[in-house]
Design a protein around this motif. Structure first.
Motif, mmCIF file in Angstrom:
data_model
loop_
_atom_site.group_PDB
_atom_site.id
_atom_site.type_symbol
_atom_site.label_atom_id
_atom_site.label_comp_id
_atom_site.label_asym_id
_atom_site.label_seq_id
_atom_site.Cartn_x
_atom_site.Cartn_y
_atom_site.Cartn_z
ATOM 1 N N LYS A 215 14.776 -26.422 -32.230
ATOM 2 C CA LYS A 215 15.608 -25.527 -33.052
ATOM 3 C C LYS A 215 14.765 -23.837 -32.720
ATOM 4 C CE LYS A 215 16.430 -22.651 -37.210
ATOM 5 N NZ LYS A 215 16.048 -22.864 -39.085
ATOM 6 N N SER A 216 13.739 -24.113 -32.346
ATOM 7 C CA SER A 216 12.674 -22.794 -31.593
ATOM 8 C C SER A 216 13.839 -22.767 -30.351
ATOM 9 C CB SER A 216 11.729 -22.607 -31.513
ATOM 10 O OG SER A 216 11.473 -23.157 -32.970
ATOM 11 N N GLU A 217 13.607 -23.687 -29.345
ATOM 12 C CA GLU A 217 14.294 -24.082 -27.596
ATOM 13 C C GLU A 217 15.615 -23.452 -28.213
ATOM 14 O OE1 GLU A 217 13.388 -27.839 -26.050
ATOM 15 O OE2 GLU A 217 11.348 -27.500 -26.444
ATOM 16 N N LEU A 218 16.673 -24.417 -28.918
ATOM 17 C CA LEU A 218 17.923 -23.679 -28.638
ATOM 18 C C LEU A 218 18.077 -22.510 -28.951
ATOM 19 C CD1 LEU A 218 19.036 -26.799 -30.609
ATOM 20 C CD2 LEU A 218 19.612 -26.393 -28.102
ATOM 21 N N GLU A 219 17.503 -22.169 -30.209
ATOM 22 C CA GLU A 219 16.695 -20.728 -30.680
ATOM 23 C C GLU A 219 17.188 -19.963 -29.066
ATOM 24 O OE1 GLU A 219 14.541 -20.026 -34.299
ATOM 25 O OE2 GLU A 219 16.439 -20.548 -35.371
ATOM 26 N N GLY A 220 15.747 -19.943 -28.508
ATOM 27 C CA GLY A 220 15.988 -18.874 -27.163
ATOM 28 C C GLY A 220 16.948 -19.389 -25.711
ATOM 29 N N LYS A 221 17.705 -20.953 -26.117
ATOM 30 C CA LYS A 221 18.743 -20.368 -25.084
ATOM 31 C C LYS A 221 20.027 -19.571 -25.486
ATOM 32 C CE LYS A 221 17.896 -25.212 -23.346
ATOM 33 N NZ LYS A 221 17.767 -26.729 -23.489
ATOM 34 N N LEU A 222 20.284 -19.718 -27.022
ATOM 35 C CA LEU A 222 21.174 -18.981 -27.179
ATOM 36 C C LEU A 222 20.863 -17.843 -26.691
ATOM 37 C CD1 LEU A 222 23.766 -19.103 -29.448
ATOM 38 C CD2 LEU A 222 21.406 -18.798 -31.052
ATOM 39 N N LYS A 223 19.566 -17.223 -27.306
ATOM 40 C CA LYS A 223 19.567 -15.696 -27.064
ATOM 41 C C LYS A 223 19.317 -15.898 -25.423
ATOM 42 C CE LYS A 223 15.761 -11.812 -27.598
ATOM 43 N NZ LYS A 223 14.746 -11.899 -27.914
ATOM 44 N N THR A 224 18.926 -16.513 -24.647
ATOM 45 C CA THR A 224 19.606 -16.451 -23.457
ATOM 46 C C THR A 224 21.130 -16.734 -22.631
ATOM 47 O OG1 THR A 224 17.466 -17.002 -22.693
ATOM 48 C CG2 THR A 224 19.152 -17.305 -21.315
ATOM 49 N N ALA A 225 21.908 -17.207 -23.257
ATOM 50 C CA ALA A 225 23.401 -17.255 -23.126
ATOM 51 C C ALA A 225 24.018 -16.591 -24.219
ATOM 52 C CB ALA A 225 23.965 -19.009 -24.351
ATOM 53 N N GLU A 226 23.565 -15.599 -24.860
ATOM 54 C CA GLU A 226 24.273 -14.171 -25.441
ATOM 55 C C GLU A 226 24.290 -12.966 -24.573
ATOM 56 O OE1 GLU A 226 22.534 -14.203 -29.052
ATOM 57 O OE2 GLU A 226 23.599 -14.740 -29.993
ATOM 58 N N GLU A 227 22.758 -13.134 -23.539
ATOM 59 C CA GLU A 227 22.923 -12.201 -22.652
ATOM 60 C C GLU A 227 22.926 -12.365 -21.458
ATOM 61 O OE1 GLU A 227 18.404 -12.410 -21.810
ATOM 62 O OE2 GLU A 227 17.513 -11.145 -23.876
ATOM 63 N N LYS A 228 23.695 -13.686 -21.153
ATOM 64 C CA LYS A 228 24.485 -13.988 -19.608
ATOM 65 C C LYS A 228 25.384 -12.954 -20.150
ATOM 66 C CE LYS A 228 25.316 -15.665 -16.051
ATOM 67 N NZ LYS A 228 23.999 -15.087 -14.856
ATOM 68 N N ILE A 229 26.047 -14.230 -21.707
ATOM 69 C CA ILE A 229 27.393 -13.482 -22.359
ATOM 70 C C ILE A 229 27.605 -11.609 -21.387
ATOM 71 C CG2 ILE A 229 29.312 -12.931 -23.809
ATOM 72 C CD1 ILE A 229 28.240 -16.299 -24.879
ATOM 73 N N SER A 230 27.052 -11.360 -22.194
ATOM 74 C CA SER A 230 26.881 -9.997 -22.251
ATOM 75 C C SER A 230 26.830 -8.960 -20.572
ATOM 76 C CB SER A 230 26.014 -9.420 -22.952
ATOM 77 O OG SER A 230 25.668 -7.885 -22.611
ATOM 78 N N GLU A 231 26.072 -10.134 -19.529
ATOM 79 C CA GLU A 231 26.151 -9.648 -18.662
ATOM 80 C C GLU A 231 27.323 -9.795 -17.940
ATOM 81 O OE1 GLU A 231 23.131 -11.874 -16.540
ATOM 82 O OE2 GLU A 231 21.332 -10.433 -17.398
ATOM 83 N N LEU A 232 27.682 -11.041 -18.255
ATOM 84 C CA LEU A 232 29.148 -11.002 -17.647
ATOM 85 C C LEU A 232 30.467 -10.495 -18.114
ATOM 86 C CD1 LEU A 232 29.116 -15.369 -18.080
ATOM 87 C CD2 LEU A 232 29.213 -13.954 -15.989
#
Length: 240
Positions: free
Chosen positions: A93-110
């Motif tokens: 869950k912690s890893e997924l939350e980290g990945k989710l945060k990274t994905a959200e940052e990537k979405i923001s960049e995109l």
């Protein structure tokens, strides 16, 4: 007159005069007592049944408890496994939350890049129009090139046909030459045989120079010596 209970107790065999209402009252009390006894008996029976059922349930519960105690180590092990799985799930869950945060940052960049691309749309439209124009020009060049290729193909086919005809003609000439060569070869072979015969004849006729002189005379006058003439000369001189 009511019942004298003390006299009845002192002299139970002595008769007493009792009014009917006292007897009725006594019967009513007796009936009430009997009813109460029946109720109590029924209650006792019910309680006894409940007690027996409770005992049976207790026995079953004790058995289940015994089985549960036997299963307790296994259940404890399963519980430990579940705890470990839960820990792993928490880690995941912690890893997924980290990945989710990274994905959200990537979405923001995109999204930011998408805004930048959106600003470039007018230029892209112009480039698209230019490309379409180039494609139309390229299509025209392509058609011209296809026509040129078609013309060259026809020309090549014509040259190919002419070349094939020339090859056929040369093959016929080669066939004629081969026939002539074979004829010459046969003629040469015949001459070789004739020369061999002459050489053999010369070897045999070394003691007969007259035959050689006659052969030489014929060759001088005619330029050649036929097989028939040679046979006649040999027969003439060898049979002497």
């Amino acid at each position: 007159m009511s019942i004298d209970w003390e006299k009845a107790q002192e002299r139970p065999d002595k008769t007493q005069k009792v009014e009917g209402r006292f007897l009725l009252d006594f019967r009513t009390k007796v009936n009430n007592l009997e009813q109460q006894v029946k109720v109590k008996d029924s209650k006792i029976e019910r309680l006894t049944n409940e007690l027996n059922e409770t005992k049976e349930k207790l026995t079953e519960t004790e058995k289940e408890l015994s089985v549960t105690k036997e299963k307790l180590p296994s259940l404890k092990s399963e519980l430990d496994e579940e705890k470990e799985k839960n820990q792993n799930l928490n880690s995941t869950k912690s890893e997924l939350e980290g990945k989710l945060k990274t994905a959200e940052e990537k979405i923001s960049e995109l999204e930011s890049e998408a805004e930048s691309v959106k600003e470039l749309e007018p230029k892209l439209n112009q480039i698209k129009e230019d490309l379409e124009q180039k494609e139309r020009e390229l299509e025209g060049v392509k058609k011209d090139l296809q026509q040129t290729i078609s013309d060259k193909y026809i020309e090549i086919e014509s040259l190919k046909n002419d070349f094939n005809e020339e090859i056929k003609e040369n093959q016929l000439n080669i066939g004629d030459l081969k026939t002539d060569i074979e004829a010459k070869a046969n003629e040469i072979e015949a001459l070789k045989l004739k020369i061999k015969s002459l050489e053999e004849f010369i070897e045999e006729a070394k003691g007969a120079p007259q035959i050689i002189d006659e052969i030489r005379d014929v060759m001088v006058h005619k330029g050649f010596l036929s097989d028939k003439e040679l046979e006649d000369l040999l027969e003439k001189h060898l049979n002497k």
